[in-house]
Motif scaffolding. Structure first.
Motif, PDB file in Angstrom:
ATOM      1  N   MET A  78       0.829  -1.214   0.000  1.00 43.50           N
ATOM      2  CA  MET A  78       0.000   0.000   0.000  1.00 43.50           C
ATOM      3  C   MET A  78       0.861   1.261   0.000  1.00 43.50           C
ATOM      4  N   ALA A  79       1.957   1.246   0.763  1.00 43.56           N
ATOM      5  CA  ALA A  79       2.851   2.406   0.765  1.00 43.56           C
ATOM      6  C   ALA A  79       3.482   2.607  -0.603  1.00 43.56           C
ATOM      7  N   TRP A  80       3.891   1.515  -1.217  1.00 45.43           N
ATOM      8  CA  TRP A  80       4.494   1.561  -2.543  1.00 45.43           C
ATOM      9  C   TRP A  80       3.515   2.105  -3.580  1.00 45.43           C
ATOM     10  N   GLY A  81       2.252   1.736  -3.438  1.00 46.09           N
ATOM     11  CA  GLY A  81       1.263   2.126  -4.435  1.00 46.09           C
ATOM     12  C   GLY A  81       0.577   3.453  -4.175  1.00 46.09           C
ATOM     13  N   ILE A  82       0.691   4.010  -2.936  1.00 44.00           N
ATOM     14  CA  ILE A  82      -0.085   5.205  -2.592  1.00 44.00           C
ATOM     15  C   ILE A  82       0.795   6.416  -2.308  1.00 44.00           C
ATOM     16  N   ILE A  83       1.777   6.281  -1.421  1.00 43.79           N
ATOM     17  CA  ILE A  83       2.492   7.465  -0.934  1.00 43.79           C
ATOM     18  C   ILE A  83       3.188   8.248  -2.052  1.00 43.79           C
ATOM     19  N   PRO A  84       3.873   7.611  -3.011  1.00 43.13           N
ATOM     20  CA  PRO A  84       4.527   8.420  -4.054  1.00 43.13           C
ATOM     21  C   PRO A  84       3.565   9.117  -5.007  1.00 43.13           C
ATOM     22  N   HIS A  85       2.274   8.788  -4.972  1.00 37.11           N
ATOM     23  CA  HIS A  85       1.302   9.412  -5.883  1.00 37.11           C
ATOM     24  C   HIS A  85       0.779  10.689  -5.241  1.00 37.11           C
ATOM     25  N   TYR A  86       1.549  11.765  -5.384  1.00 31.66           N
ATOM     26  CA  TYR A  86       1.194  13.012  -4.725  1.00 31.66           C
ATOM     27  C   TYR A  86      -0.053  13.643  -5.327  1.00 31.66           C
ATOM     28  N   GLY A  87      -0.455  13.225  -6.505  1.00 30.79           N
ATOM     29  CA  GLY A  87      -1.655  13.782  -7.120  1.00 30.79           C
ATOM     30  C   GLY A  87      -2.929  13.367  -6.420  1.00 30.79           C
ATOM     31  N   TRP A  88      -2.837  12.386  -5.515  1.00 35.68           N
ATOM     32  CA  TRP A  88      -4.020  11.943  -4.786  1.00 35.68           C
ATOM     33  C   TRP A  88      -4.377  12.881  -3.629  1.00 35.68           C
ATOM     34  N   MET A 114       7.001  21.713   3.021  1.00 38.93           N
ATOM     35  CA  MET A 114       6.611  21.102   1.757  1.00 38.93           C
ATOM     36  C   MET A 114       7.119  19.670   1.655  1.00 38.93           C
ATOM     37  N   LEU A 115       6.331  18.837   1.037  1.00 38.10           N
ATOM     38  CA  LEU A 115       6.767  17.466   0.785  1.00 38.10           C
ATOM     39  C   LEU A 115       7.873  17.440  -0.260  1.00 38.10           C
ATOM     40  N   ASP A 116       8.684  16.403  -0.180  1.00 38.53           N
ATOM     41  CA  ASP A 116       9.787  16.240  -1.133  1.00 38.53           C
ATOM     42  C   ASP A 116       9.260  15.515  -2.360  1.00 38.53           C
ATOM     43  N   PHE A 117       8.963  16.261  -3.402  1.00 38.91           N
ATOM     44  CA  PHE A 117       8.349  15.675  -4.595  1.00 38.91           C
ATOM     45  C   PHE A 117       9.356  14.968  -5.492  1.00 38.91           C
ATOM     46  N   SER A 118      10.622  15.075  -5.206  1.00 40.05           N
ATOM     47  CA  SER A 118      11.618  14.513  -6.114  1.00 40.05           C
ATOM     48  C   SER A 118      12.326  13.299  -5.518  1.00 40.05           C
ATOM     49  N   ASP A 119      11.744  12.719  -4.460  1.00 38.29           N
ATOM     50  CA  ASP A 119      12.408  11.616  -3.773  1.00 38.29           C
ATOM     51  C   ASP A 119      11.735  10.281  -4.064  1.00 38.29           C
ATOM     52  N   ASP A 120      11.131  10.149  -5.233  1.00 36.98           N
ATOM     53  CA  ASP A 120      10.368   8.948  -5.565  1.00 36.98           C
ATOM     54  C   ASP A 120      11.219   7.696  -5.527  1.00 36.98           C
ATOM     55  N   ASN A 121      12.412   7.755  -6.086  1.00 34.37           N
ATOM     56  CA  ASN A 121      13.242   6.558  -6.155  1.00 34.37           C
ATOM     57  C   ASN A 121      13.612   6.040  -4.765  1.00 34.37           C
ATOM     58  N   ASN A 122      13.983   6.946  -3.856  1.00 31.37           N
ATOM     59  CA  ASN A 122      14.320   6.526  -2.501  1.00 31.37           C
ATOM     60  C   ASN A 122      13.111   5.942  -1.791  1.00 31.37           C
ATOM     61  N   ALA A 123      11.925   6.542  -2.020  1.00 29.03           N
ATOM     62  CA  ALA A 123      10.706   6.023  -1.396  1.00 29.03           C
ATOM     63  C   ALA A 123      10.421   4.613  -1.875  1.00 29.03           C
ATOM     64  N   TYR A 124      10.500   4.403  -3.164  1.00 26.23           N
ATOM     65  CA  TYR A 124      10.268   3.056  -3.699  1.00 26.23           C
ATOM     66  C   TYR A 124      11.267   2.057  -3.120  1.00 26.23           C
ATOM     67  N   MET A 125      12.510   2.474  -2.928  1.00 31.58           N
ATOM     68  CA  MET A 125      13.520   1.567  -2.397  1.00 31.58           C
ATOM     69  C   MET A 125      13.195   1.163  -0.964  1.00 31.58           C
ATOM     70  N   VAL A 126      12.762   2.131  -0.135  1.00 35.60           N
ATOM     71  CA  VAL A 126      12.416   1.824   1.254  1.00 35.60           C
ATOM     72  C   VAL A 126      11.280   0.811   1.314  1.00 35.60           C
ATOM     73  N   TYR A 127      10.235   1.016   0.517  1.00 37.14           N
ATOM     74  CA  TYR A 127       9.091   0.107   0.541  1.00 37.14           C
ATOM     75  C   TYR A 127       9.476  -1.260  -0.022  1.00 37.14           C
ATOM     76  N   PHE A 128      10.321  -1.255  -1.037  1.00 37.14           N
ATOM     77  CA  PHE A 128      10.733  -2.517  -1.649  1.00 37.14           C
ATOM     78  C   PHE A 128      11.579  -3.347  -0.683  1.00 37.14           C
ATOM     79  N   VAL A 129      12.473  -2.674   0.045  1.00 38.38           N
ATOM     80  CA  VAL A 129      13.303  -3.377   1.025  1.00 38.38           C
ATOM     81  C   VAL A 129      12.427  -3.979   2.126  1.00 38.38           C
ATOM     82  N   SER A 130      11.473  -3.222   2.622  1.00 42.60           N
ATOM     83  CA  SER A 130      10.565  -3.738   3.658  1.00 42.60           C
ATOM     84  C   SER A 130       9.739  -4.895   3.128  1.00 42.60           C
ATOM     85  N   PHE A 131       9.311  -4.788   1.885  1.00 41.97           N
ATOM     86  CA  PHE A 131       8.529  -5.868   1.270  1.00 41.97           C
ATOM     87  C   PHE A 131       9.355  -7.156   1.198  1.00 41.97           C
ATOM     88  N   LEU A 132      10.598  -7.042   0.741  1.00 40.84           N
ATOM     89  CA  LEU A 132      11.453  -8.229   0.645  1.00 40.84           C
ATOM     90  C   LEU A 132      11.758  -8.809   2.025  1.00 40.84           C
TER      91      LEU A 132
END
Length: 735
Positions: A305-315, A578-596
């Motif tokens: 859910m974090a991987w699929g929701i948090i980086p989508h700032y348009g929501w 302000m939120l960090d809108f340019s940190d998508d890659n790091n966010a995906y890595m954190v969620y991916f590591v936790s998932f694994l």
């Protein structure tokens, strides 16, 4: 013939009712002496009717005065019972309340298990106020033996699997709660302008709440019931998790997450105790281990859910600058779903029958066990099989809640009940340190503490080390510019990971751009224009701004370190962080590591479930702890990001077997009236150790690997040694 049989039955019951009504009316008109005469007359009349009825409806007798429940007896339960009225009746003729529902009478020495091998004599003994603890303990042991035989007759089938998935949702909610704050912290710290101390407190507050909740709900579950306590705790978790997704301030968010943690803290101690009381001895270790898989599923759900929701700032959406609802808040809201689903499903499940029987509630316990039996038999294609248990041993509590009477004010009645309940919980907790259980409790405390200290410390240290490695790699790519002079240039693109020293900027425009990890040192900005700037980790040190204008930027004063402002103006500054809108890659890595890391425990769960009842709990616990201890030393070779991820998965996959064995051992080492109290206390100690482990291990990130590795290995070695001193519970009935 059958009509005559029914008429005679109706006549007898009607005559008895008429006699009772005569007695009631007569008692209002004559004195006490006449009443005694009428009572004697009524008793003789009832005895005569009962003798006639017994002659017409014989029952099968057993050698010990008990009876078997066969089909004809079950069919005639209602016909053979006595009628009753609300007043003016003799105690000898009082009908058993549960007889209307087909529940057999719970009388001493009048029941047995029939219909198969291993028949057990049972009784529903009534206790006097002076009942000793030794007598009560003896009755608990008799109940444990009979209860195991009853579970054997009920079988393992549809009912247990249904309860498995229901309680799995509650355990899944606990797994989700652990990950929520860690996933939202990078976004929440910017959204709420959190300082470093505030970030640390937000990360630990959930563990503190769970520590309080485990102790509180564990104690309550032994007094008011497993199901009721679990429903209340999950409801508190759901309500405050929901509110935390909408509140804007840091303090209110912290408060909501604290109470959310208090609510979910009761999940683990109650779920394992609750489920174990529906499992027969040969199924208990395996199926409690299978239940542990839902904690893993909760972690996977949170990561996905974090991987699929948090980086989508348009929501996100906002109402002015005062109220903002970013995508991380959507994630927090979605994480309440397992808890809400568990509440809905648990509402349709019954209370633990063992809890009822331990508290002297024979009827309720019997009905639930009959439900378990009938549900399983129908699912297996044997609906004709009858639940042969007639009477079950019950244990009357030695302390009851105070009855304050109807004239006492409501607030005072509740106050007295709360005080009485608190005293009972305290007494039950202190009983865990009685001579009988003191050694077991202290040994389990040591094992729980050492395992939690090492496990939670390392699982948080791993991601922090990965972040540290990423930060080092990022800083190695930093570009440095010195003594540059830039005039009449418009910057409208992203500036990232740069250091500018002793530069001079004249009549330049910075429009609609993002600055990330930008540092300007000893530079001069003359007649420059800054508009619509969003910055992250950007600072101006010892800089001078001359006749410059800042419009709609987040370049607040704290970003201008030791800088001078000469004839410069700030207009319409952006409010908040302000939120960090340019940190998508790091966010995906954190969620991916936790998932694994969460998915890696699947093999350990499967192995522990298949071997738990074959090799025993102690071998599983000690063996897994030793292997985990050895694996810690491989951490010295984790110098890359991929290497640390692989070691994280290895450690998680091995150590999960220890946790499964420890959960099963804790459930089986305590009697039913102390089970959730002891489990809740030990789980609270686990969370305290987690807080200490996280705090200590994090302090060594970027300094040294040796100290965390030695701490973890030493704690696991001590835990595995102490685990071998615990008693083995494989093959024993549930106390």
């Amino acid at each position: 013939m059958e009509d005559g049989y029914q008429n005679r039955t109706a006549f007898i019951k009607g005559a008895k009712d008429i006699a009772k009504e005569v007695k009631r009316q007569a008692s209002k008109k004559v004195g006490r002496g006449v009443d005694r005469v009428n009572d004697e007359y009524s008793r003789r009349s009832y005895s005569r009717f009962e003798e006639d009825e017994d002659d017409d409806y014989p029952t099968q007798g057993s050698q010990d005065g008990g009876y078997y429940r066969d089909d004809s007896q079950a069919a005639n339960d209602d016909e053979g019972g006595h009628s009753d009225s609300t007043e003016g009746h003799d105690e000898d003729d009082e009908i058993y309340e549960g007889e209307y529902q087909g529940i057999p009478r719970a009388e001493s020495g009048k029941g047995s298990l029939a219909g198969g091998p291993g028949s057990v004599k049972a009784s529903g003994q009534q206790f006097s106020p002076g009942t000793s603890e030794a007598e009560r303990r003896k009755d608990q042991e008799e109940l444990a033996q009979q209860y195991e035989t009853i579970l054997q007759e009920c079988g393992h089938g549809k009912f247990q699997w249904t309860l498995y998935f229901v309680l799995g949702l509650a355990l899944m909610a606990d797994g989700v709660e652990i990950f929520v704050v860690g996933f939202v912290l990078p976004s929440a710290e910017k959204d709420m302008c959190l300082s470093e101390p505030n970030k640390s407190m937000l990360g630990l507050i959930v563990y503190l709440g769970m520590m309080v909740g485990a102790f509180l709900w564990g104690g309550l579950a032994d007094r008011i019931g497993r199901r009721q306590s679990l429903l209340i705790s999950l409801s508190i978790n759901s309500v405050f998790s929901f509110f935390s997704s909408f509140v804007q301030g840091y303090s209110t968010f912290l408060f909501c997450r604290l109470l959310s943690g208090v609510g979910i803290g009761g999940s683990i101690p109650i779920v394992f105790s609750y489920y174990s009381e529906f499992l027969a001895q040969e199924k208990r270790g395996e199926h409690l281990s299978w239940l542990c898989m839902f904690w893993m599923i909760g972690g996977i759900y949170a990561s996905a859910m974090a991987w699929g929701i948090i980086p989508h700032y348009g929501w996100s959406f906002q109402m002015g600058s005062a109220y903002q609802f970013h995508s991380w808040r959507v994630f927090v809201l979605v994480c309440t779903f397992p808890s809400v689903a568990a509440i809905a499903a648990l509402s349709a499940m019954p209370e633990s029958p063992r809890f009822y029987l331990e508290n002297g509630k024979h009827d309720e316990g019997w009905m639930i066990l009959k439900q378990v039996h009938d549900t399983n038999m129908r699912a297996k294609g044997y609906p004709e099989r009858v639940f042969s248990v007639t009477t079950i041993k019950t244990v009357k509590q030695m302390d009851e809640l105070v009855d304050t009477g109807k004239d006492t004010p409501v607030w005072k009645r509740y106050k007295l009940k709360i005080i009485s309940l608190s005293q009972q919980m305290r007494s039950n907790f202190l009983a865990c340190f009685s001579p009988e259980y003191k050694r077991t409790t202290f040994m389990l405390m040591a094992v729980w503490f050492t395992m939690s200290f090492s496990y939670y410390g390392l699982t948080v240290w791993f991601p922090d080390m990965i972040k540290y490695i990423q930060k080092q790699e990022y800083e190695s790519r930093t570009r440095v510019f010195t003594k540059e002079r830039v005039e009449h240039v418009t910057f409208n693109f992203t500036l990232e990971n740069q250091v500018h020293r002793q530069g001079h900027y004249f009549n330049d425009k910075f429009l609609n751009l993002k600055m990330k990890s930008m540092v300007f040192e000893d530079s001069v900005f003359e007649e420059c224009y800054f508009e619509d700037i969003t910055s992250t980790n950007t600072f101006f040190r010892n800089c001078t701004f001359i006749a410059s204008l800042f419009y709609n930027t987040d370049l607040f004063k704290y970003r201008l370190v030791n800088s001078k402002l000469l004839n410069s103006t700030f207009l319409h500054n952006k409010e908040g962080c302000m939120l960090d809108f340019s940190d998508d890659n790091n966010a995906y890595m954190v969620y991916f590591v936790s998932f694994l890391g969460t998915l890696a425990v699947l093999p350990g769960n499967i192995v522990s479930a298949l071997l738990m009842d074959k090799i025993g709990r102690l071998r599983m616990l000690a063996g897994s702890s030793v292997i985990s201890c050895i694996s810690c030393f491989f951490l010295m070779f984790g110098n890359s990001e991929s290497g640390m991820i692989a070691l994280l998965c290895l450690f998680g996959g091995i150590s999960i077997a220890s946790w499964n064995a420890l959960d099963v051992l804790t459930v089986e080492l305590y009697p039913s009236d102390k089970r959730t109290t002891a489990f809740g206390f030990l789980n609270a100690l686990c969370k305290l150790a987690a807080v200490l482990g996280i705090s200590i291990f994090q302090s060594f990130v970027g300094i040294t690997k040796a100290v965390p590795i030695l701490f973890a290995a030493g704690a696991l070695a001590a835990g595995s040694f102490l685990a071998t001193k615990l008693p083995e519970t494989r093959g024993q009935v549930l106390q």
